[in-house]
Design an enzyme around this catalytic site. Sequence first.
Site, PDB file in Angstrom:
ATOM      1  N   GLY A   1       0.877  -1.173   0.000  1.00 13.28           N
ATOM      2  CA  GLY A   1       0.000   0.000   0.000  1.00 13.28           C
ATOM      3  C   GLY A   1       0.903   1.208   0.000  1.00 13.28           C
ATOM      4  O   GLY A   1       1.907   1.234  -0.703  1.00 13.28           O
ATOM      5  N   GLU A   2       0.590   2.162   0.824  1.00 13.51           N
ATOM      6  CA  GLU A   2       1.433   3.347   0.948  1.00 13.51           C
ATOM      7  C   GLU A   2       2.049   3.320   2.335  1.00 13.51           C
ATOM      8  O   GLU A   2       1.336   3.464   3.336  1.00 13.51           O
ATOM      9  CB  GLU A   2       0.558   4.590   0.719  1.00 13.51           C
ATOM     10  CG  GLU A   2       1.333   5.816   0.315  1.00 13.51           C
ATOM     11  CD  GLU A   2       2.258   5.588  -0.883  1.00 13.51           C
ATOM     12  OE1 GLU A   2       1.808   5.052  -1.904  1.00 13.51           O
ATOM     13  OE2 GLU A   2       3.450   5.950  -0.770  1.00 13.51           O
ATOM     14  N   SER A   3       3.358   3.133   2.383  1.00 14.26           N
ATOM     15  CA  SER A   3       3.991   2.912   3.685  1.00 14.26           C
ATOM     16  C   SER A   3       3.853   4.118   4.617  1.00 14.26           C
ATOM     17  O   SER A   3       3.753   3.957   5.834  1.00 14.26           O
ATOM     18  CB  SER A   3       5.465   2.538   3.509  1.00 14.26           C
ATOM     19  OG  SER A   3       6.158   3.558   2.841  1.00 14.26           O
TER      20      SER A   3
ATOM     21  N   ILE B   1       5.171  -3.477  -7.650  1.00 13.04           N
ATOM     22  CA  ILE B   1       4.371  -2.265  -7.877  1.00 13.04           C
ATOM     23  C   ILE B   1       4.980  -1.122  -7.057  1.00 13.04           C
ATOM     24  O   ILE B   1       4.933  -1.139  -5.829  1.00 13.04           O
ATOM     25  CB  ILE B   1       2.899  -2.490  -7.461  1.00 13.04           C
ATOM     26  CG1 ILE B   1       2.311  -3.680  -8.232  1.00 13.04           C
ATOM     27  CG2 ILE B   1       2.071  -1.224  -7.695  1.00 13.04           C
ATOM     28  CD1 ILE B   1       0.936  -4.126  -7.750  1.00 13.04           C
ATOM     29  N   ARG B   2       5.558  -0.179  -7.739  1.00 12.16           N
ATOM     30  CA  ARG B   2       6.299   0.909  -7.065  1.00 12.16           C
ATOM     31  C   ARG B   2       7.128   0.328  -5.911  1.00 12.16           C
ATOM     32  O   ARG B   2       7.072   0.789  -4.770  1.00 12.16           O
ATOM     33  CB  ARG B   2       5.335   2.000  -6.569  1.00 12.16           C
ATOM     34  CG  ARG B   2       4.727   2.809  -7.717  1.00 12.16           C
ATOM     35  CD  ARG B   2       3.713   3.820  -7.246  1.00 12.16           C
ATOM     36  NE  ARG B   2       2.616   3.166  -6.547  1.00 12.16           N
ATOM     37  CZ  ARG B   2       2.293   3.352  -5.278  1.00 12.16           C
ATOM     38  NH1 ARG B   2       2.988   4.186  -4.541  1.00 12.16           N
ATOM     39  NH2 ARG B   2       1.285   2.716  -4.753  1.00 12.16           N
TER      40      ARG B   2
ATOM     41  N   GLU C   1       0.438 -11.954  -2.991  1.00  7.61           N
ATOM     42  CA  GLU C   1      -1.020 -12.143  -2.889  1.00  7.61           C
ATOM     43  C   GLU C   1      -1.736 -11.880  -4.207  1.00  7.61           C
ATOM     44  O   GLU C   1      -2.919 -12.151  -4.333  1.00  7.61           O
ATOM     45  CB  GLU C   1      -1.591 -11.273  -1.753  1.00  7.61           C
ATOM     46  CG  GLU C   1      -1.767  -9.794  -2.072  1.00  7.61           C
ATOM     47  CD  GLU C   1      -0.461  -8.983  -2.117  1.00  7.61           C
ATOM     48  OE1 GLU C   1       0.638  -9.568  -1.991  1.00  7.61           O
ATOM     49  OE2 GLU C   1      -0.559  -7.762  -2.310  1.00  7.61           O
TER      50      GLU C   1
ATOM     51  N   HIS D   1       4.487  -8.528  -4.511  1.00  9.21           N
ATOM     52  CA  HIS D   1       3.132  -8.826  -4.003  1.00  9.21           C
ATOM     53  C   HIS D   1       2.737 -10.283  -4.264  1.00  9.21           C
ATOM     54  O   HIS D   1       2.087 -10.571  -5.271  1.00  9.21           O
ATOM     55  CB  HIS D   1       2.110  -7.922  -4.707  1.00  9.21           C
ATOM     56  CG  HIS D   1       2.131  -6.506  -4.254  1.00  9.21           C
ATOM     57  ND1 HIS D   1       1.231  -6.003  -3.347  1.00  9.21           N
ATOM     58  CD2 HIS D   1       2.952  -5.489  -4.581  1.00  9.21           C
ATOM     59  CE1 HIS D   1       1.491  -4.726  -3.130  1.00  9.21           C
ATOM     60  NE2 HIS D   1       2.528  -4.391  -3.866  1.00  9.21           N
TER      61      HIS D   1
ATOM     62  N   ARG E   1      12.765   3.520  -1.143  1.00 13.49           N
ATOM     63  CA  ARG E   1      11.397   3.478  -1.678  1.00 13.49           C
ATOM     64  C   ARG E   1      11.381   3.803  -3.177  1.00 13.49           C
ATOM     65  O   ARG E   1      12.200   4.575  -3.653  1.00 13.49           O
ATOM     66  CB  ARG E   1      10.506   4.478  -0.944  1.00 13.49           C
ATOM     67  CG  ARG E   1      10.320   4.128   0.511  1.00 13.49           C
ATOM     68  CD  ARG E   1       9.493   5.181   1.227  1.00 13.49           C
ATOM     69  NE  ARG E   1       8.158   5.279   0.660  1.00 13.49           N
ATOM     70  CZ  ARG E   1       7.387   6.345   0.785  1.00 13.49           C
ATOM     71  NH1 ARG E   1       7.814   7.405   1.429  1.00 13.49           N
ATOM     72  NH2 ARG E   1       6.179   6.357   0.256  1.00 13.49           N
TER      73      ARG E   1
ATOM     74  N   CYS F   1       6.050  -5.487   0.200  1.00 16.68           N
ATOM     75  CA  CYS F   1       6.177  -4.169  -0.433  1.00 16.68           C
ATOM     76  C   CYS F   1       6.167  -3.040   0.605  1.00 16.68           C
ATOM     77  O   CYS F   1       7.144  -2.876   1.319  1.00 16.68           O
ATOM     78  CB  CYS F   1       5.129  -4.004  -1.526  1.00 16.68           C
ATOM     79  SG  CYS F   1       5.653  -2.787  -2.746  1.00 16.68           S
TER      80      CYS F   1
END
Length: 198
Positions: A56-58, A144-145, A182, A180, A115, A88
């Site tokens: 997600g967004e850390s 993803i990023r 999942e 990821h 990051r 991630c």
Amino acid sequence: MPVIFLEFTVKQIGVLRYQGDFERHLHVFDRLGTKSSPVRTVSDLETVDALVIPGGESTTIGMLIERFGLLEPLRRRIASGFPVLGTCAGAILLANTIESSDQVKVGGMDIVVRRNAYGTQVDSFEADIHVPRLGDPPVRGVFIRAPRIVSAGPGVEVLAGFEDYPVAALEANVMVLTFHPELTEDDRFHRHFLEMVG
Ligand code: GLN
């Protein structure tokens, strides 16, 4: 005839549910027939035997970890052997050092992460990742990023690498993946984590 009661300890896996890709992790554990539940509060944390910190967004996840009062309880549990898996953004949060950032982090693994290290234009990619302990076929890594693990301390075991950098690592009870797992049907990393949970 004495009646013998066998006590089975069924492990409960928590998935941090603030932001990001928590739902899919819960689905994977469902599919594997493992008890899992979302974690948001300190009392949720007390009911689980292990925790996944999703992608997600850390910065957002870190901020919410602090706001919900989870930071110190989580650090204490990790220090006493509680198994955690960070994917991630979760890997970023479990790093002891995040380059050029003073964002809230949990820490737990002796790694330095950068990051969004794979650039802004090529935000996402997939690659076959050979993971010796999981055997064949390779794991399809969805990045993803993604962050990069730029260095790792001597106690860190690199489980897999890609382009000269670790993408999966383990230190005692802490496992991190910069991709990821999942998002694919391949649940070998989740099963590996469950083995770690015992
Ligand atoms: N770039 C995100 C961060 O720095 C991580 C991306 C992800 O979890 N897919 O927090």
